[in-house]
Design a protein around this motif. Sequence first.
Motif, mmCIF file in Angstrom:
data_model
loop_
_atom_site.group_PDB
_atom_site.id
_atom_site.type_symbol
_atom_site.label_atom_id
_atom_site.label_comp_id
_atom_site.label_asym_id
_atom_site.label_seq_id
_atom_site.Cartn_x
_atom_site.Cartn_y
_atom_site.Cartn_z
ATOM 1 N N VAL A 82 0.849 -1.206 0.000
ATOM 2 C CA VAL A 82 0.000 0.000 0.000
ATOM 3 C C VAL A 82 0.879 1.249 0.000
ATOM 4 O O VAL A 82 0.661 2.183 -0.783
ATOM 5 C CB VAL A 82 -0.973 0.003 1.208
ATOM 6 C CG1 VAL A 82 -1.663 1.348 1.353
ATOM 7 C CG2 VAL A 82 -2.010 -1.101 1.034
ATOM 8 N N LYS A 83 1.904 1.250 0.839
ATOM 9 C CA LYS A 83 2.791 2.419 0.883
ATOM 10 C C LYS A 83 3.509 2.577 -0.460
ATOM 11 O O LYS A 83 3.559 3.659 -1.039
ATOM 12 C CB LYS A 83 3.803 2.257 2.018
ATOM 13 C CG LYS A 83 4.755 3.437 2.104
ATOM 14 C CD LYS A 83 5.580 3.434 3.364
ATOM 15 C CE LYS A 83 6.435 4.694 3.492
ATOM 16 N NZ LYS A 83 7.108 5.120 2.270
ATOM 17 N N GLY A 84 4.025 1.465 -0.989
ATOM 18 C CA GLY A 84 4.769 1.512 -2.248
ATOM 19 C C GLY A 84 3.926 2.053 -3.393
ATOM 20 O O GLY A 84 4.383 2.883 -4.181
ATOM 21 N N LEU A 85 2.674 1.604 -3.483
ATOM 22 C CA LEU A 85 1.826 2.043 -4.592
ATOM 23 C C LEU A 85 1.433 3.510 -4.430
ATOM 24 O O LEU A 85 1.432 4.265 -5.403
ATOM 25 C CB LEU A 85 0.575 1.156 -4.692
ATOM 26 C CG LEU A 85 0.854 -0.275 -5.161
ATOM 27 C CD1 LEU A 85 -0.385 -1.158 -5.013
ATOM 28 C CD2 LEU A 85 1.338 -0.308 -6.607
ATOM 29 N N ASN A 86 1.129 3.916 -3.202
ATOM 30 C CA ASN A 86 0.811 5.336 -2.992
ATOM 31 C C ASN A 86 2.021 6.208 -3.305
ATOM 32 O O ASN A 86 1.894 7.251 -3.958
ATOM 33 C CB ASN A 86 0.313 5.573 -1.562
ATOM 34 C CG ASN A 86 -1.158 5.210 -1.420
ATOM 35 O OD1 ASN A 86 -2.011 5.732 -2.142
ATOM 36 N ND2 ASN A 86 -1.468 4.298 -0.528
ATOM 37 N N ASP A 87 3.208 5.760 -2.868
ATOM 38 C CA ASP A 87 4.434 6.527 -3.168
ATOM 39 C C ASP A 87 4.664 6.606 -4.685
ATOM 40 O O ASP A 87 5.220 7.570 -5.190
ATOM 41 C CB ASP A 87 5.666 5.882 -2.507
ATOM 42 C CG ASP A 87 5.653 6.094 -0.994
ATOM 43 O OD1 ASP A 87 4.809 6.887 -0.523
ATOM 44 O OD2 ASP A 87 6.470 5.460 -0.298
ATOM 45 N N ALA A 88 4.231 5.550 -5.384
ATOM 46 C CA ALA A 88 4.413 5.539 -6.840
ATOM 47 C C ALA A 88 3.393 6.443 -7.548
ATOM 48 O O ALA A 88 3.440 6.599 -8.767
ATOM 49 C CB ALA A 88 4.271 4.110 -7.364
ATOM 50 N N GLY A 89 2.465 6.995 -6.788
ATOM 51 C CA GLY A 89 1.500 7.931 -7.382
ATOM 52 C C GLY A 89 0.160 7.294 -7.715
ATOM 53 O O GLY A 89 -0.668 7.905 -8.377
ATOM 54 N N LEU A 90 -0.050 6.045 -7.266
ATOM 55 C CA LEU A 90 -1.357 5.406 -7.502
ATOM 56 C C LEU A 90 -2.136 5.426 -6.186
ATOM 57 O O LEU A 90 -1.636 4.942 -5.170
ATOM 58 C CB LEU A 90 -1.171 3.954 -7.961
ATOM 59 C CG LEU A 90 -0.349 3.729 -9.226
ATOM 60 C CD1 LEU A 90 -0.297 2.233 -9.558
ATOM 61 C CD2 LEU A 90 -0.926 4.498 -10.407
ATOM 62 N N ASP A 91 -3.319 5.993 -6.196
ATOM 63 C CA ASP A 91 -4.117 6.051 -4.960
ATOM 64 C C ASP A 91 -4.555 4.648 -4.581
ATOM 65 O O ASP A 91 -5.240 3.972 -5.352
ATOM 66 C CB ASP A 91 -5.361 6.914 -5.162
ATOM 67 C CG ASP A 91 -4.979 8.359 -5.431
ATOM 68 O OD1 ASP A 91 -3.969 8.811 -4.857
ATOM 69 O OD2 ASP A 91 -5.663 9.011 -6.240
ATOM 70 N N CYS A 92 -4.149 4.264 -3.387
ATOM 71 C CA CYS A 92 -4.436 2.893 -2.981
ATOM 72 C C CYS A 92 -4.936 2.862 -1.544
ATOM 73 O O CYS A 92 -4.246 3.307 -0.629
ATOM 74 C CB CYS A 92 -3.149 2.059 -3.119
ATOM 75 S SG CYS A 92 -3.390 0.338 -2.685
ATOM 76 N N LEU A 93 -6.138 2.331 -1.346
ATOM 77 C CA LEU A 93 -6.713 2.216 0.000
ATOM 78 C C LEU A 93 -6.038 1.081 0.754
ATOM 79 O O LEU A 93 -5.578 0.111 0.140
ATOM 80 C CB LEU A 93 -8.207 1.898 -0.090
ATOM 81 C CG LEU A 93 -9.111 2.930 -0.757
ATOM 82 C CD1 LEU A 93 -10.525 2.363 -0.888
ATOM 83 C CD2 LEU A 93 -9.115 4.220 0.052
ATOM 84 N N MET A 94 -6.027 1.188 2.078
ATOM 85 C CA MET A 94 -5.541 0.071 2.899
ATOM 86 C C MET A 94 -6.679 -0.951 3.001
ATOM 87 O O MET A 94 -7.743 -0.650 3.544
ATOM 88 C CB MET A 94 -5.186 0.602 4.294
ATOM 89 C CG MET A 94 -4.647 -0.437 5.235
ATOM 90 S SD MET A 94 -3.046 -1.127 4.740
ATOM 91 C CE MET A 94 -1.938 0.159 5.270
ATOM 92 N N PRO A 95 -6.491 -2.144 2.437
ATOM 93 C CA PRO A 95 -7.589 -3.116 2.473
ATOM 94 C C PRO A 95 -7.749 -3.709 3.873
ATOM 95 O O PRO A 95 -6.775 -3.871 4.600
ATOM 96 C CB PRO A 95 -7.142 -4.190 1.487
ATOM 97 C CG PRO A 95 -5.654 -4.098 1.494
ATOM 98 C CD PRO A 95 -5.292 -2.678 1.807
ATOM 99 N N GLY A 96 -8.986 -4.047 4.216
ATOM 100 C CA GLY A 96 -9.236 -4.624 5.541
ATOM 101 C C GLY A 96 -9.046 -6.128 5.576
ATOM 102 O O GLY A 96 -8.947 -6.722 6.641
#
Length: 384
Positions: A300-314
């Motif tokens: 999740v952190k990696g994808l958000n850092d890459a510029g893709l909005d990514c929710l933390m899945p439950g």
Amino acid sequence: MKSISQVVQSTPASGIRRFFDIVSAMEDVLSLGVGEPDFDTPWRVREACIYSLERGRTHYTSNYGTIELRRAISDYLMRREGVEYNPENQILVTVGVSEGMDLAMRAIMNPGDEIIVPEPCFVSYKPCVMFAGGTPVPIPSYAEDGFAVKPEQIRSAITDKTKAVLIGYPSNPTGAIASRETLEEIVRIASEHDLYIISDEIYDRLTYDGKHTCVPTLPGAYERTILLNGFSKAYAMTGWRIGYAAASPEIIEHMMKIHQYTMMCAPIMAQVGALEALQSGDHDSDEMIEQYAQRRRVIVKGLNDAGLDCLMPGGAFYVFPSIKRTGLTSDEFCERLLFEERVATVPGNAFGECGEGHIRCSYATSLDRISQAVERIARFVAGL
Ligand SMILES: Cc1ncc(COP(=O)(O)O)c(C=O)c1O
């Protein structure tokens, strides 16, 4: 030659399969594509199966499944969820949740019946409804709402042909879980309109924040719910093809009737393995879940850092980031990512129209591979 079934012809091949046919012909691909644990089945489960084969346990079992396994499933559901199912007539051992799903549909549906299916959802749900002669009625959900289905949308989709609501939380592909309140509201609506609920809880153990809500435990749900679960994900037993359905004696009897004529019984070896998993596999399962929880944070952190909005899945082991900012469609993004950076993901539209603009990444792979894949995704996005 006479033509083949129109229903089958009109059902598109799985969007996942099409993509993985391409992947399998390529080398050096980092795959975030497959929805299957990277772990092997716990050794004690394999050993129990080997030992039973050595003793010649190679025969048919009861159509319902061995009574030992049904008792163990019943104990598990009572221990974990406090819900009671009689192992004699309320549990059917199936060839994975896949068969349970098919049986559930065929047992309850008449031609033309409608089943409400919140999307994005597992690729098999809609085809299963269609193969059973029904019509799936998809309900979209979106990232803005955490991919939670809105019960009111279900209410507005009900017609006099509606037979059931099919839900699966934690969700494949979004990783979303439904709140207890949402599920209670869905049950209320189902009760008001006298609908069945088919609840696919295959990812029940893979719930990271808080406790999983088992649908039949909710007020008014027990009689109308067909609970489906299995061993593929929690115990890394995908290839064993083993699962179960739990429901009222009447529903189980009708599901069993189809199972009896089409499948006879689940393979005895897999039933032996499943029994062992329930009796002694909790620790192994917990260890795998701990690993998934750690990987979840990294991806999740990696994808958000890459510029893709990514929710933390439950729950489950998928993330479903948005790729809308890139201006590419889901298909274009996945194809280019595969050919340019050799990372396999699945286009979000494979899980329903509202999945367009997203990709599904599975984190059921090692931390090292996840980190490398995320680096490649970041490079790909930066270069667009
Ligand atoms: C939500 C969901 N349901 C069912 C299945 C099929 O499970 P099984 O291996 O038990 O047939 C899968 C497999 O990916 C899944 O993700």
